[in-house]
Design an enzyme around this catalytic site. Structure first.
Site, short mmCIF file in Angstrom:
data_model
loop_
_atom_site.label_atom_id
_atom_site.label_comp_id
_atom_site.label_asym_id
_atom_site.label_seq_id
_atom_site.Cartn_x
_atom_site.Cartn_y
_atom_site.Cartn_z
N GLY A 262 -53.68 -65.39 75.15
CA GLY A 262 -54.69 -65.79 74.17
C GLY A 262 -55.96 -66.34 74.81
O GLY A 262 -57.08 -65.98 74.42
N LYS B 94 -35.20 -55.88 81.81
CA LYS B 94 -35.54 -57.24 81.35
C LYS B 94 -34.38 -58.15 81.73
O LYS B 94 -33.22 -57.73 81.72
CB LYS B 94 -35.73 -57.26 79.83
N GLY C 63 -52.26 -69.49 75.32
CA GLY C 63 -51.68 -69.57 76.66
C GLY C 63 -52.34 -68.53 77.54
O GLY C 63 -53.54 -68.25 77.41
N ASN C 64 -51.55 -67.90 78.38
CA ASN C 64 -52.10 -66.91 79.31
C ASN C 64 -52.84 -65.80 78.57
O ASN C 64 -54.02 -65.54 78.82
CB ASN C 64 -50.93 -66.34 80.15
N GLY D 287 -52.10 -68.43 69.57
CA GLY D 287 -51.57 -68.55 70.93
C GLY D 287 -52.74 -68.72 71.87
O GLY D 287 -53.67 -67.89 71.88
P1 NAD Z 1 -47.80 -68.69 77.13
O1 NAD Z 1 -46.53 -69.44 77.20
O2 NAD Z 1 -48.77 -68.77 78.25
O3 NAD Z 1 -48.60 -69.07 75.78
C1 NAD Z 1 -48.02 -69.01 74.52
C2 NAD Z 1 -48.97 -69.65 73.52
O4 NAD Z 1 -48.39 -69.49 72.21
C3 NAD Z 1 -49.16 -71.14 73.72
O5 NAD Z 1 -50.48 -71.50 73.37
C4 NAD Z 1 -48.16 -71.75 72.74
O6 NAD Z 1 -48.50 -73.06 72.35
C5 NAD Z 1 -48.28 -70.78 71.59
N1 NAD Z 1 -47.10 -70.77 70.72
C6 NAD Z 1 -45.79 -70.74 71.08
N2 NAD Z 1 -45.01 -70.76 69.98
C7 NAD Z 1 -45.84 -70.78 68.92
C8 NAD Z 1 -45.64 -70.82 67.52
N3 NAD Z 1 -44.41 -70.83 67.00
N4 NAD Z 1 -46.73 -70.84 66.72
C9 NAD Z 1 -47.97 -70.83 67.24
N5 NAD Z 1 -48.23 -70.79 68.55
C10 NAD Z 1 -47.18 -70.79 69.38
O7 NAD Z 1 -47.35 -67.17 76.86
P2 NAD Z 1 -48.19 -65.86 77.14
O8 NAD Z 1 -47.89 -65.37 78.51
O9 NAD Z 1 -49.60 -66.08 76.72
O10 NAD Z 1 -47.47 -64.83 76.15
C11 NAD Z 1 -47.74 -64.83 74.76
C12 NAD Z 1 -47.06 -63.64 74.12
O11 NAD Z 1 -47.52 -62.43 74.75
C13 NAD Z 1 -45.54 -63.61 74.27
O12 NAD Z 1 -45.01 -63.01 73.11
C14 NAD Z 1 -45.30 -62.69 75.45
O13 NAD Z 1 -44.03 -62.06 75.40
C15 NAD Z 1 -46.40 -61.68 75.23
N6 NAD Z 1 -46.80 -60.98 76.44
C16 NAD Z 1 -47.25 -61.68 77.52
C17 NAD Z 1 -47.66 -60.99 78.65
C18 NAD Z 1 -48.23 -61.71 79.84
O14 NAD Z 1 -48.69 -61.04 80.77
N7 NAD Z 1 -48.27 -63.03 79.87
C19 NAD Z 1 -47.55 -59.58 78.70
C20 NAD Z 1 -47.10 -58.89 77.57
C21 NAD Z 1 -46.72 -59.62 76.45
#
Ligand code: NAD
Length: 411
Positions: free
Chosen positions: A219, A103, A216-217, A214
């Site tokens: 959710g 990481k 984002g990607n 969430g």
């Molecule tokens: P992203 O940045 O695309 O989306 C994050 C979402 O969470 C957004 O809608 C944001 O507004 C919301 N958010 C952020 N802080 C918040 C809070 N305090 N309260 C409520 N909502 C909040 O990120 P992502 O890629 O969707 O990743 C989300 C989580 O999943 C992270 O913890 C990341 O480490 C984990 N994750 C992501 C992946 C991946 O492939 N993208 C893989 C494994 C784990």
């Protein structure tokens, strides 16, 4: 040290005890093998100099080259990167990927950077890292990165080396050697597990209410897939707020978020707080935002049958205990959100072979098979040992990592 770092060490120690591993093994795995900390001096667009701290942690490479993302957030700490790298060692092992945990990250607020500044920062990260390539350590994406940042990082690496090497950087767009299906991989992996767990509990999709924190990607992708399958998405939230409705129209919501940047003010939905979101009665709750959102304070008020951890570490250990006592089924992050690392392995394989898979259905089938195998193995271990699913996932991963360490004669 943050509660996420403490929880990670706790999971490792607990799994070590359940496996009756020698204390030296746990001591060894409690520490990363290599830690790099460096500074990136960046000339900003206004001519001033800013210096950013950057890290890369290679936790353990007994199973293969270290892999995983680069997190760019303002308050990043080395402890957080170490804990994430350790989790990645176990996560790769759980889903049978021959890779170790890595990481990296930069302590920077991407919202305060122009696009040109972000590009120079990413290129500076690669220069400071002197990445060792596809057979040693492969940086991918994490919070604060995107297809664009990964393409810049790959380009910088290839410019330094003087040759093409697409397998040296993960999570890049298909046009520069990435894999099809990469962007939605985590959401799709969660979807396959949601289908399996609801089937195991004889829940019918049409009567299954889903709440997602969430959008984002992770959710939004899991929401799209579940809603297409007939699941009712009754509440979602993001950093700006949350909304609820008897059944949200997810494709319209995705358009609304594209236009406004948030789920807030979605026509026809009721505004609720993020706390109310997590406490909404449902069959499946998917925390897919940040760490520690379900904790000692609110766990008692969570009203769901199943929690699928989309985010890394959304439940604290005390929340885990409260929810397990209430009979909630918790599918832990290291299995639930492993879709992206599975497709990253496909990406690396394609890059190394210089042969790109053009059939998305095949990628989906391979992802489904790999994640469901890890899911079934976790269920079996939990059943055989009489332990929680989280403990079972850590036991399965640690068993493989410790076997490789012993075979190599390191301990
Ligand atoms: P992203 O940045 O695309 O989306 C994050 C979402 O969470 C957004 O809608 C944001 O507004 C919301 N958010 C952020 N802080 C918040 C809070 N305090 N309260 C409520 N909502 C909040 O990120 P992502 O890629 O969707 O990743 C989300 C989580 O999943 C992270 O913890 C990341 O480490 C984990 N994750 C992501 C992946 C991946 O492939 N993208 C893989 C494994 C784990």
């Amino acid at each position: 040290m943050s509660s996420f770092c403490e929880a990670t060490k706790l999971h490792l120690q607990n799994a070590g005890k359940l496996l009756k591993l020698e204390p030296e093994m746990i001591e060894f795995l409690s520490r990363p093998m290599r830690v790099l900390e460096f500074q990136i001096p960046l000339r900003m667009d206004d001519g001033k100099l800013q210096i950013f701290s950057a890290y890369r942690v290679c936790h353990n490479d007994a199973l293969g080259p270290t892999k995983d993302g680069t997190r760019i957030i303002a308050n990043l700490t080395l402890d957080e990167v170490k804990a994430l790298a350790m989790t990645m060692t176990i996560k790769h092992a759980v889903v049978d990927i021959p890779a170790g945990g890595g990481k990296g990250g930069i302590a920077a607020d991407t919202h305060k950077l122009s696009e040109r500044e972000l590009e120079r920062l990413c290129r500076g990260f690669i220069r400071g890292l002197s990445p060792k390539g596809a057979w040693v350590d492969i940086p991918g994406a994490d919070i604060g990165t995107s297809y664009q940042t990964q393409a810049w990082m790959l380009d910088e690496y290839e410019q330094i080396m003087g040759f093409h090497s697409p397998a040296a950087i993960n999570d890049k767009p298909a046009i520069v050697g990435g894999s099809l299906g990469g962007e939605e991989a985590t959401g799709r992996g969660l979807f396959y597990i949601a289908l399996a767990v609801s089937k195991g509990k004889a829940l019918i999709s049409q009567s299954c209410r889903v709440v997602i924190q969430g959008f984002g990607n992770v959710g939004s992708n899991v929401a799209k897939l579940l809603s297409n399958e007939g699941f009712k998405i009754i509440a979602v939230g993001d950093i700006c707020g949350a909304i609820s409705a008897p059944s949200l129209d997810i494709s319209k919501l995705v358009n609304h978020v594209e236009q406004t940047g948030s789920v807030v003010d979605f026509p026809g939905a009721k505004a609720i707080s993020n706390q109310e979101l997590l406490e909404t009665e449902c069959e499946i709750l998917i925390p897919a935002a940040v760490e520690n959102v379900i904790n000692e304070e609110n766990a008692g008020r969570v009203k769901t049958k199943i929690i699928l951890e989309g985010a890394n570490g959304p439940l604290t250990p005390s929340a885990d205990k409260i929810l397990l006592d209430k009979g909630v089924t918790i599918i832990p992050d290291i299995v639930a959100n492993s879709g992206s690392i599975i497709v990253c392995q496909f990406e690396r394989t394609q890059g190394l072979c210089d042969m790109y898979w053009d059939d998305l259905d095949t990628i989906h089938e391979r992802l489904e098979a790999r994640i469901l195998k890890a899911y079934e193995e976790m269920l079996n271990t939990a059943d055989e040992m009489g332990i929680s699913l989280r403990e079972a996932a850590w036991v399965n991963g640690l068993h493989k990592v410790s076997a490789a360490i012993r075979m190599r004669g390191w301990i």
